[in-house]
Design a protein around this motif. Structure first.
Motif, PDB file in Angstrom:
ATOM      1  N   GLU A 107     -97.435  87.750  -6.949  1.00  0.00           N
ATOM      2  CA  GLU A 107     -98.123  86.897  -5.971  1.00  0.00           C
ATOM      3  C   GLU A 107     -98.590  85.580  -6.587  1.00  0.00           C
ATOM      4  O   GLU A 107     -98.353  84.501  -6.044  1.00  0.00           O
ATOM      5  CB  GLU A 107     -99.324  87.658  -5.392  1.00  0.00           C
ATOM      6  CG  GLU A 107    -100.149  86.865  -4.401  1.00  0.00           C
ATOM      7  CD  GLU A 107    -101.515  87.498  -4.196  1.00  0.00           C
ATOM      8  OE1 GLU A 107    -102.529  86.837  -4.479  1.00  0.00           O
ATOM      9  OE2 GLU A 107    -101.568  88.678  -3.772  1.00  0.00           O
ATOM     10  N   SER A 111     -96.473  81.862  -6.048  1.00  0.00           N
ATOM     11  CA  SER A 111     -97.090  81.015  -5.019  1.00  0.00           C
ATOM     12  C   SER A 111     -97.796  79.768  -5.547  1.00  0.00           C
ATOM     13  O   SER A 111     -98.089  78.852  -4.782  1.00  0.00           O
ATOM     14  CB  SER A 111     -98.108  81.837  -4.216  1.00  0.00           C
ATOM     15  OG  SER A 111     -99.195  82.212  -5.041  1.00  0.00           O
ATOM     16  N   ARG A 112     -98.071  79.713  -6.838  1.00  0.00           N
ATOM     17  CA  ARG A 112     -98.811  78.554  -7.352  1.00  0.00           C
ATOM     18  C   ARG A 112     -97.886  77.371  -7.640  1.00  0.00           C
ATOM     19  O   ARG A 112     -96.710  77.546  -7.943  1.00  0.00           O
ATOM     20  CB  ARG A 112     -99.593  78.920  -8.615  1.00  0.00           C
ATOM     21  CG  ARG A 112    -100.593  80.084  -8.486  1.00  0.00           C
ATOM     22  CD  ARG A 112    -101.524  79.966  -7.291  1.00  0.00           C
ATOM     23  NE  ARG A 112    -102.623  80.934  -7.338  1.00  0.00           N
ATOM     24  CZ  ARG A 112    -102.809  81.927  -6.473  1.00  0.00           C
ATOM     25  NH1 ARG A 112    -101.946  82.123  -5.484  1.00  0.00           N
ATOM     26  NH2 ARG A 112    -103.862  82.725  -6.571  1.00  0.00           N
ATOM     27  N   ALA A 234     -90.599  87.470  -2.749  1.00  0.00           N
ATOM     28  CA  ALA A 234     -91.827  86.654  -2.720  1.00  0.00           C
ATOM     29  C   ALA A 234     -91.499  85.181  -2.916  1.00  0.00           C
ATOM     30  O   ALA A 234     -92.060  84.308  -2.250  1.00  0.00           O
ATOM     31  CB  ALA A 234     -92.808  87.125  -3.797  1.00  0.00           C
ATOM     32  N   CYS A 238     -92.370  82.399  -0.162  1.00  0.00           N
ATOM     33  CA  CYS A 238     -93.257  81.273  -0.489  1.00  0.00           C
ATOM     34  C   CYS A 238     -92.575  79.934  -0.254  1.00  0.00           C
ATOM     35  O   CYS A 238     -93.215  78.964   0.141  1.00  0.00           O
ATOM     36  CB  CYS A 238     -93.758  81.370  -1.928  1.00  0.00           C
ATOM     37  SG  CYS A 238     -94.998  82.647  -2.143  1.00  0.00           S
ATOM     38  N   LYS A 242     -95.560  79.590   2.944  1.00  0.00           N
ATOM     39  CA  LYS A 242     -96.546  80.211   2.067  1.00  0.00           C
ATOM     40  C   LYS A 242     -97.677  80.915   2.828  1.00  0.00           C
ATOM     41  O   LYS A 242     -98.025  82.053   2.510  1.00  0.00           O
ATOM     42  CB  LYS A 242     -97.101  79.170   1.089  1.00  0.00           C
ATOM     43  CG  LYS A 242     -97.549  79.768  -0.221  1.00  0.00           C
ATOM     44  CD  LYS A 242     -98.000  78.724  -1.217  1.00  0.00           C
ATOM     45  CE  LYS A 242     -96.848  78.104  -1.979  1.00  0.00           C
ATOM     46  NZ  LYS A 242     -97.324  77.191  -3.047  1.00  0.00           N
ATOM     47  N   TYR A 245     -96.540  84.217   3.932  1.00  0.00           N
ATOM     48  CA  TYR A 245     -96.450  85.144   2.808  1.00  0.00           C
ATOM     49  C   TYR A 245     -97.820  85.781   2.556  1.00  0.00           C
ATOM     50  O   TYR A 245     -97.941  86.996   2.394  1.00  0.00           O
ATOM     51  CB  TYR A 245     -95.957  84.413   1.548  1.00  0.00           C
ATOM     52  CG  TYR A 245     -96.106  85.232   0.280  1.00  0.00           C
ATOM     53  CD1 TYR A 245     -95.309  86.356   0.047  1.00  0.00           C
ATOM     54  CD2 TYR A 245     -97.068  84.906  -0.682  1.00  0.00           C
ATOM     55  CE1 TYR A 245     -95.457  87.130  -1.109  1.00  0.00           C
ATOM     56  CE2 TYR A 245     -97.220  85.664  -1.833  1.00  0.00           C
ATOM     57  CZ  TYR A 245     -96.418  86.776  -2.038  1.00  0.00           C
ATOM     58  OH  TYR A 245     -96.572  87.539  -3.171  1.00  0.00           O
ATOM     59  N   PHE A 246     -98.873  84.956   2.542  1.00  0.00           N
ATOM     60  CA  PHE A 246    -100.215  85.488   2.305  1.00  0.00           C
ATOM     61  C   PHE A 246    -100.701  86.348   3.472  1.00  0.00           C
ATOM     62  O   PHE A 246    -101.406  87.340   3.263  1.00  0.00           O
ATOM     63  CB  PHE A 246    -101.203  84.357   2.003  1.00  0.00           C
ATOM     64  CG  PHE A 246    -101.057  83.803   0.617  1.00  0.00           C
ATOM     65  CD1 PHE A 246    -101.317  84.601  -0.491  1.00  0.00           C
ATOM     66  CD2 PHE A 246    -100.647  82.493   0.406  1.00  0.00           C
ATOM     67  CE1 PHE A 246    -101.174  84.106  -1.787  1.00  0.00           C
ATOM     68  CE2 PHE A 246    -100.499  81.992  -0.882  1.00  0.00           C
ATOM     69  CZ  PHE A 246    -100.763  82.796  -1.976  1.00  0.00           C
ATOM     70  N   ARG A 271    -107.597  81.709  -1.441  1.00  0.00           N
ATOM     71  CA  ARG A 271    -107.023  80.820  -0.416  1.00  0.00           C
ATOM     72  C   ARG A 271    -108.050  80.201   0.515  1.00  0.00           C
ATOM     73  O   ARG A 271    -107.706  79.351   1.334  1.00  0.00           O
ATOM     74  CB  ARG A 271    -105.965  81.560   0.422  1.00  0.00           C
ATOM     75  CG  ARG A 271    -104.849  82.227  -0.356  1.00  0.00           C
ATOM     76  CD  ARG A 271    -104.217  81.399  -1.447  1.00  0.00           C
ATOM     77  NE  ARG A 271    -103.387  80.302  -0.984  1.00  0.00           N
ATOM     78  CZ  ARG A 271    -102.676  79.509  -1.792  1.00  0.00           C
ATOM     79  NH1 ARG A 271    -102.714  79.721  -3.107  1.00  0.00           N
ATOM     80  NH2 ARG A 271    -101.964  78.517  -1.304  1.00  0.00           N
TER      81      ARG A 271
END
Length: 315
Positions: A107, A111-112, A234, A238, A242, A245-246, A271
């Protein structure tokens, strides 16, 4: 869009004393703590942290830890931790805790942004004396390890240029690496999915659908398994959306029996100042129920109260 925006003017001194008052003496005023900390953003909380020590002569984190407990404490301490350090602590916990929390590694790393990954790497090394990559290598294996190592370099092209000929070629490559052959050339998937820019990949996915007659996610699901499958899915999610996804991460953390508190806390804390409103919107679209109502039904007590404040409201 964020749900926690901070306040335009505040006195760190005042908030520090209000927090002390909430914890002093017999019993703790949890509501006051929630009220104060959810109206401030993470950088304002850092100012309060410093002021608390200089004007009261005590450590705010230590005080919070001694007064609070359980998941509620974990949310509050998470909120008091600077953004990058929070990711650093979570990555370390995911590898050095009991067993490996692959979901957490995937994760965060998928995602970053490059800049966020760069800061994570820097702080990780300072905090633990070894690199994030070294820990990933010692804690994971095979192709899953290679995907995480690749993502941890924070080296994705972040431009917006789409090379149409290359997009055609990439789509063909993915098709030949998976659907078209016996066995799968996973490295080819990794090379394309972990390095190309977002706009280029969106084009690749469109072209791929035309060639393979199925979505790239369906191919990944049928060609791969386990952590590798989860990691590449993932990455695709993303790239596409995004917040969606979260939303899915949150949904899966609460649906069914029991709650995956680690994931729920991490996503809500990390988030809330970035895209929680977007996540809420996607959640409602995807599941037909609001994130707020889901949290309300799944959690209780002060833990529920603080998560609902991070969520920011009912949809």
């Amino acid at each position: 869009m964020a749900t926690i925006k901070g306040v335009s003017s505040f006195s760190a001194e005042q908030e520090a004393h209000a927090l002390r008052k909430a914890m002093k003496g017999f019993g703790t005023d949890e509501d006051a703590i929630i009220e104060i900390l959810t109206k401030l953003n993470v950088s304002q909380r850092q100012q309060v942290l410093i002021t608390y020590k200089s004007s009261i002569g005590r450590d705010l984190i230590d005080d919070l830890k001694s007064e609070l407990s359980g998941n509620f404490e974990r949310v509050i301490i998470g909120m008091m931790t600077p953004t990058t350090m929070y990711d650093v602590h979570e990555l370390r916990r995911a590898m050095k805790g009991a067993g490996t929390d692959e979901g957490c590694l995937i994760e965060i790393l998928a995602s970053r942004t490059n800049e966020e990954i760069r800061r994570i790497n820097e702080n990780y090394k300072c905090q633990y004396g070894c690199t994030l990559e070294e820990d990933i290598v010692s804690d994971t294996s095979s192709l899953f390890r290679r995907v995480l190592v690749s993502l941890a370099t924070g080296n994705r092209d972040e431009g917006t240029y789409v090379d149409d000929a290359l997009a055609q070629q990439d789509a063909q490559c993915l098709y030949e690496a998976g659907e078209k052959r016996w066995g799968t050339d996973e490295v080819q998937f990794m090379a394309i999915l972990c390095t190309r820019n977002r706009y280029h990949l969106l084009r690749v996915f469109d072209v791929y659908r035309g060639i393979a007659n199925k979505d790239i996610t369906d191919s990944i699901k049928s060609e791969m398994s386990g952590d590798l499958e989860d990691a590449l899915l993932a990455v695709v999610k993303c790239v596409r959306n995004k917040p969606a996804y979260f939303a899915e991460r949150l949904y899966k953390s609460m649906k069914g029996l029991g709650t995956d508190d680690n994931t729920l806390i991490r996503v809500m804390v990390s988030r809330s100042e970035i895209d929680m409103l977007d996540i809420r919107r996607e959640f409602l679209t995807m599941y037909g129920k609001s994130l707020y109502s889901f949290i309300k039904g799944d959690c209780s007590g002060d833990y529920r109260k603080v998560l609902l404040r991070l969520c920011g409201g009912e949809d």
